[in-house]
Scaffold this active site. Sequence first.
Site, short mmCIF file in Angstrom:
data_model
loop_
_atom_site.label_atom_id
_atom_site.label_comp_id
_atom_site.label_asym_id
_atom_site.label_seq_id
_atom_site.Cartn_x
_atom_site.Cartn_y
_atom_site.Cartn_z
N TYR A 79 -7.38 -42.26 22.61
CA TYR A 79 -7.73 -40.86 22.88
C TYR A 79 -8.84 -40.35 21.96
O TYR A 79 -9.47 -39.34 22.23
CB TYR A 79 -6.50 -39.95 22.74
CG TYR A 79 -5.46 -40.11 23.84
CD1 TYR A 79 -5.65 -41.01 24.88
CD2 TYR A 79 -4.30 -39.36 23.82
CE1 TYR A 79 -4.71 -41.17 25.87
CE2 TYR A 79 -3.34 -39.50 24.83
CZ TYR A 79 -3.55 -40.41 25.84
OH TYR A 79 -2.61 -40.56 26.83
N LYS A 111 0.99 -53.80 23.44
CA LYS A 111 0.58 -54.64 24.57
C LYS A 111 -0.17 -55.83 23.95
O LYS A 111 -1.34 -56.11 24.26
CB LYS A 111 -0.32 -53.81 25.51
CG LYS A 111 -0.62 -54.49 26.84
CD LYS A 111 0.55 -54.55 27.79
CE LYS A 111 0.16 -55.29 29.06
NZ LYS A 111 1.32 -55.63 29.92
N ASP A 150 2.43 -41.06 24.62
CA ASP A 150 2.25 -39.92 25.51
C ASP A 150 3.09 -40.13 26.78
O ASP A 150 3.86 -39.26 27.21
CB ASP A 150 0.76 -39.82 25.87
CG ASP A 150 0.39 -38.54 26.58
OD1 ASP A 150 1.29 -37.70 26.78
OD2 ASP A 150 -0.78 -38.39 26.97
N ASP A 172 7.30 -38.65 27.65
CA ASP A 172 7.60 -37.81 28.81
C ASP A 172 8.66 -38.47 29.70
O ASP A 172 9.52 -37.79 30.27
CB ASP A 172 6.34 -37.53 29.63
CG ASP A 172 5.62 -36.27 29.14
OD1 ASP A 172 5.94 -35.82 28.02
OD2 ASP A 172 4.76 -35.75 29.85
#
Length: 359
Positions: free
Chosen positions: A143, A194, A250, A254
Amino acid sequence: MTLTKKIVLLPGDGIGPEIVAEAVKVLEAVDAKYKLKLKFEQELIGGAAIDQHGVPLANTTLDKCRAADAVLMGSVGGPKWDTLDSSIRPEKGLLKIRYELGLFANLRPALLYPQLADASSLKRELVAGLDILIVRELTGGIYFGEPRGIRRLDNGERQGYNTYVYSEHEIERIGRVAFDMAMKRDKRVCSVDKANVLEATVLWREVMQSLSADYPEVELSHMYVDNAAMQLVRAPKQFDVIVTGNMFGDILSDTAAMLTGSIGMLPSASLGKDGRGLYEPVHGSAPDIAGQGIANPLATILSAAMMLRYSLGEAEAANAIEAAVGKVLDQGLRSADIYSDGMQRVSTVEMGDAVVAAL
Ligand code: NAD
């Protein structure tokens, strides 16, 4: 001698002032009981600050937050300010305070009170008693990585690109937050990456692995993010603390939030390096119900409990608040958002009063 603990209150917009008022009532009650010496100072943020100062976060407010032990926020935003230029929108106040206070660690517990297990979209037995803490890196990763942008290639085609970048110190400091949190919980950390595809997360995994030597009591495991997403909806109770980078966090936070079913119950914390932090409910300013006295104040009350535990070192008082919330739910009291047949519907103020009484 106990020093005074300074808390800046930023109620913000919409239901913010209603729910922060209830959290303050609860904090005053635990203050009286545990002699915490809390001192409150109330300031403006978001639309309320735009109306008063012309900006969503005044520098004087920021200075007070820097000088405080912790900040408790309600929420910002609303239709009244939606048409303003994006540079002075209410949400900018929140981004600014996070940035200026160096809040690199976002803590999002997904805790499901057994009394509300039917609110979840998963089967009751999969989620009843769920208690996960997601520790998300908040100021780095893809980000924020450079270079980034959209460029035109020699053949005329456009290409979008971002950079997934993490330095060792960034990984180590978020890792320490996760391990420290695990020491106060079930002593298990699952680091999500990952590493089979992304070199940046190969380094992530190596740093987490070497950090674990400092925490011999904590069991560290690693999981690829695709598997983590699957496991969160297959068997979420297997997790204690999950630590991950900005983008994966992120998405996973959620997902985990939705396991609990109700947005009105979810607290959060964003911590900086000295343990100071900003505490706020996960939900927004709910303009559709603002001023009606029906908002659920429990997410904010639980955010106040996190503040006591993580920034003020008052775990006993934090536990007392969380237990009181459980007791109130046991009594069948429900705000409109978590109401179901057979329960007693209560207002924002009545819910706050009930938590105080349960203390
Ligand atoms: P929202 O979270 O405010 O509301 C979504 C739905 O959940 C609404 O129906 C609302 O009534 C309900 N709800 C939310 N909190 C509740 C509570 N405590 N009790 C009962 N019901 C509750 O999200 P939205 O409608 O997308 O956004 C509204 C405003 O909030 C926007 O301006 C948005 O930018 C802002 N926002 C702010 C934050 C923040 O301050 N951190 C976060 C998200 C959204």
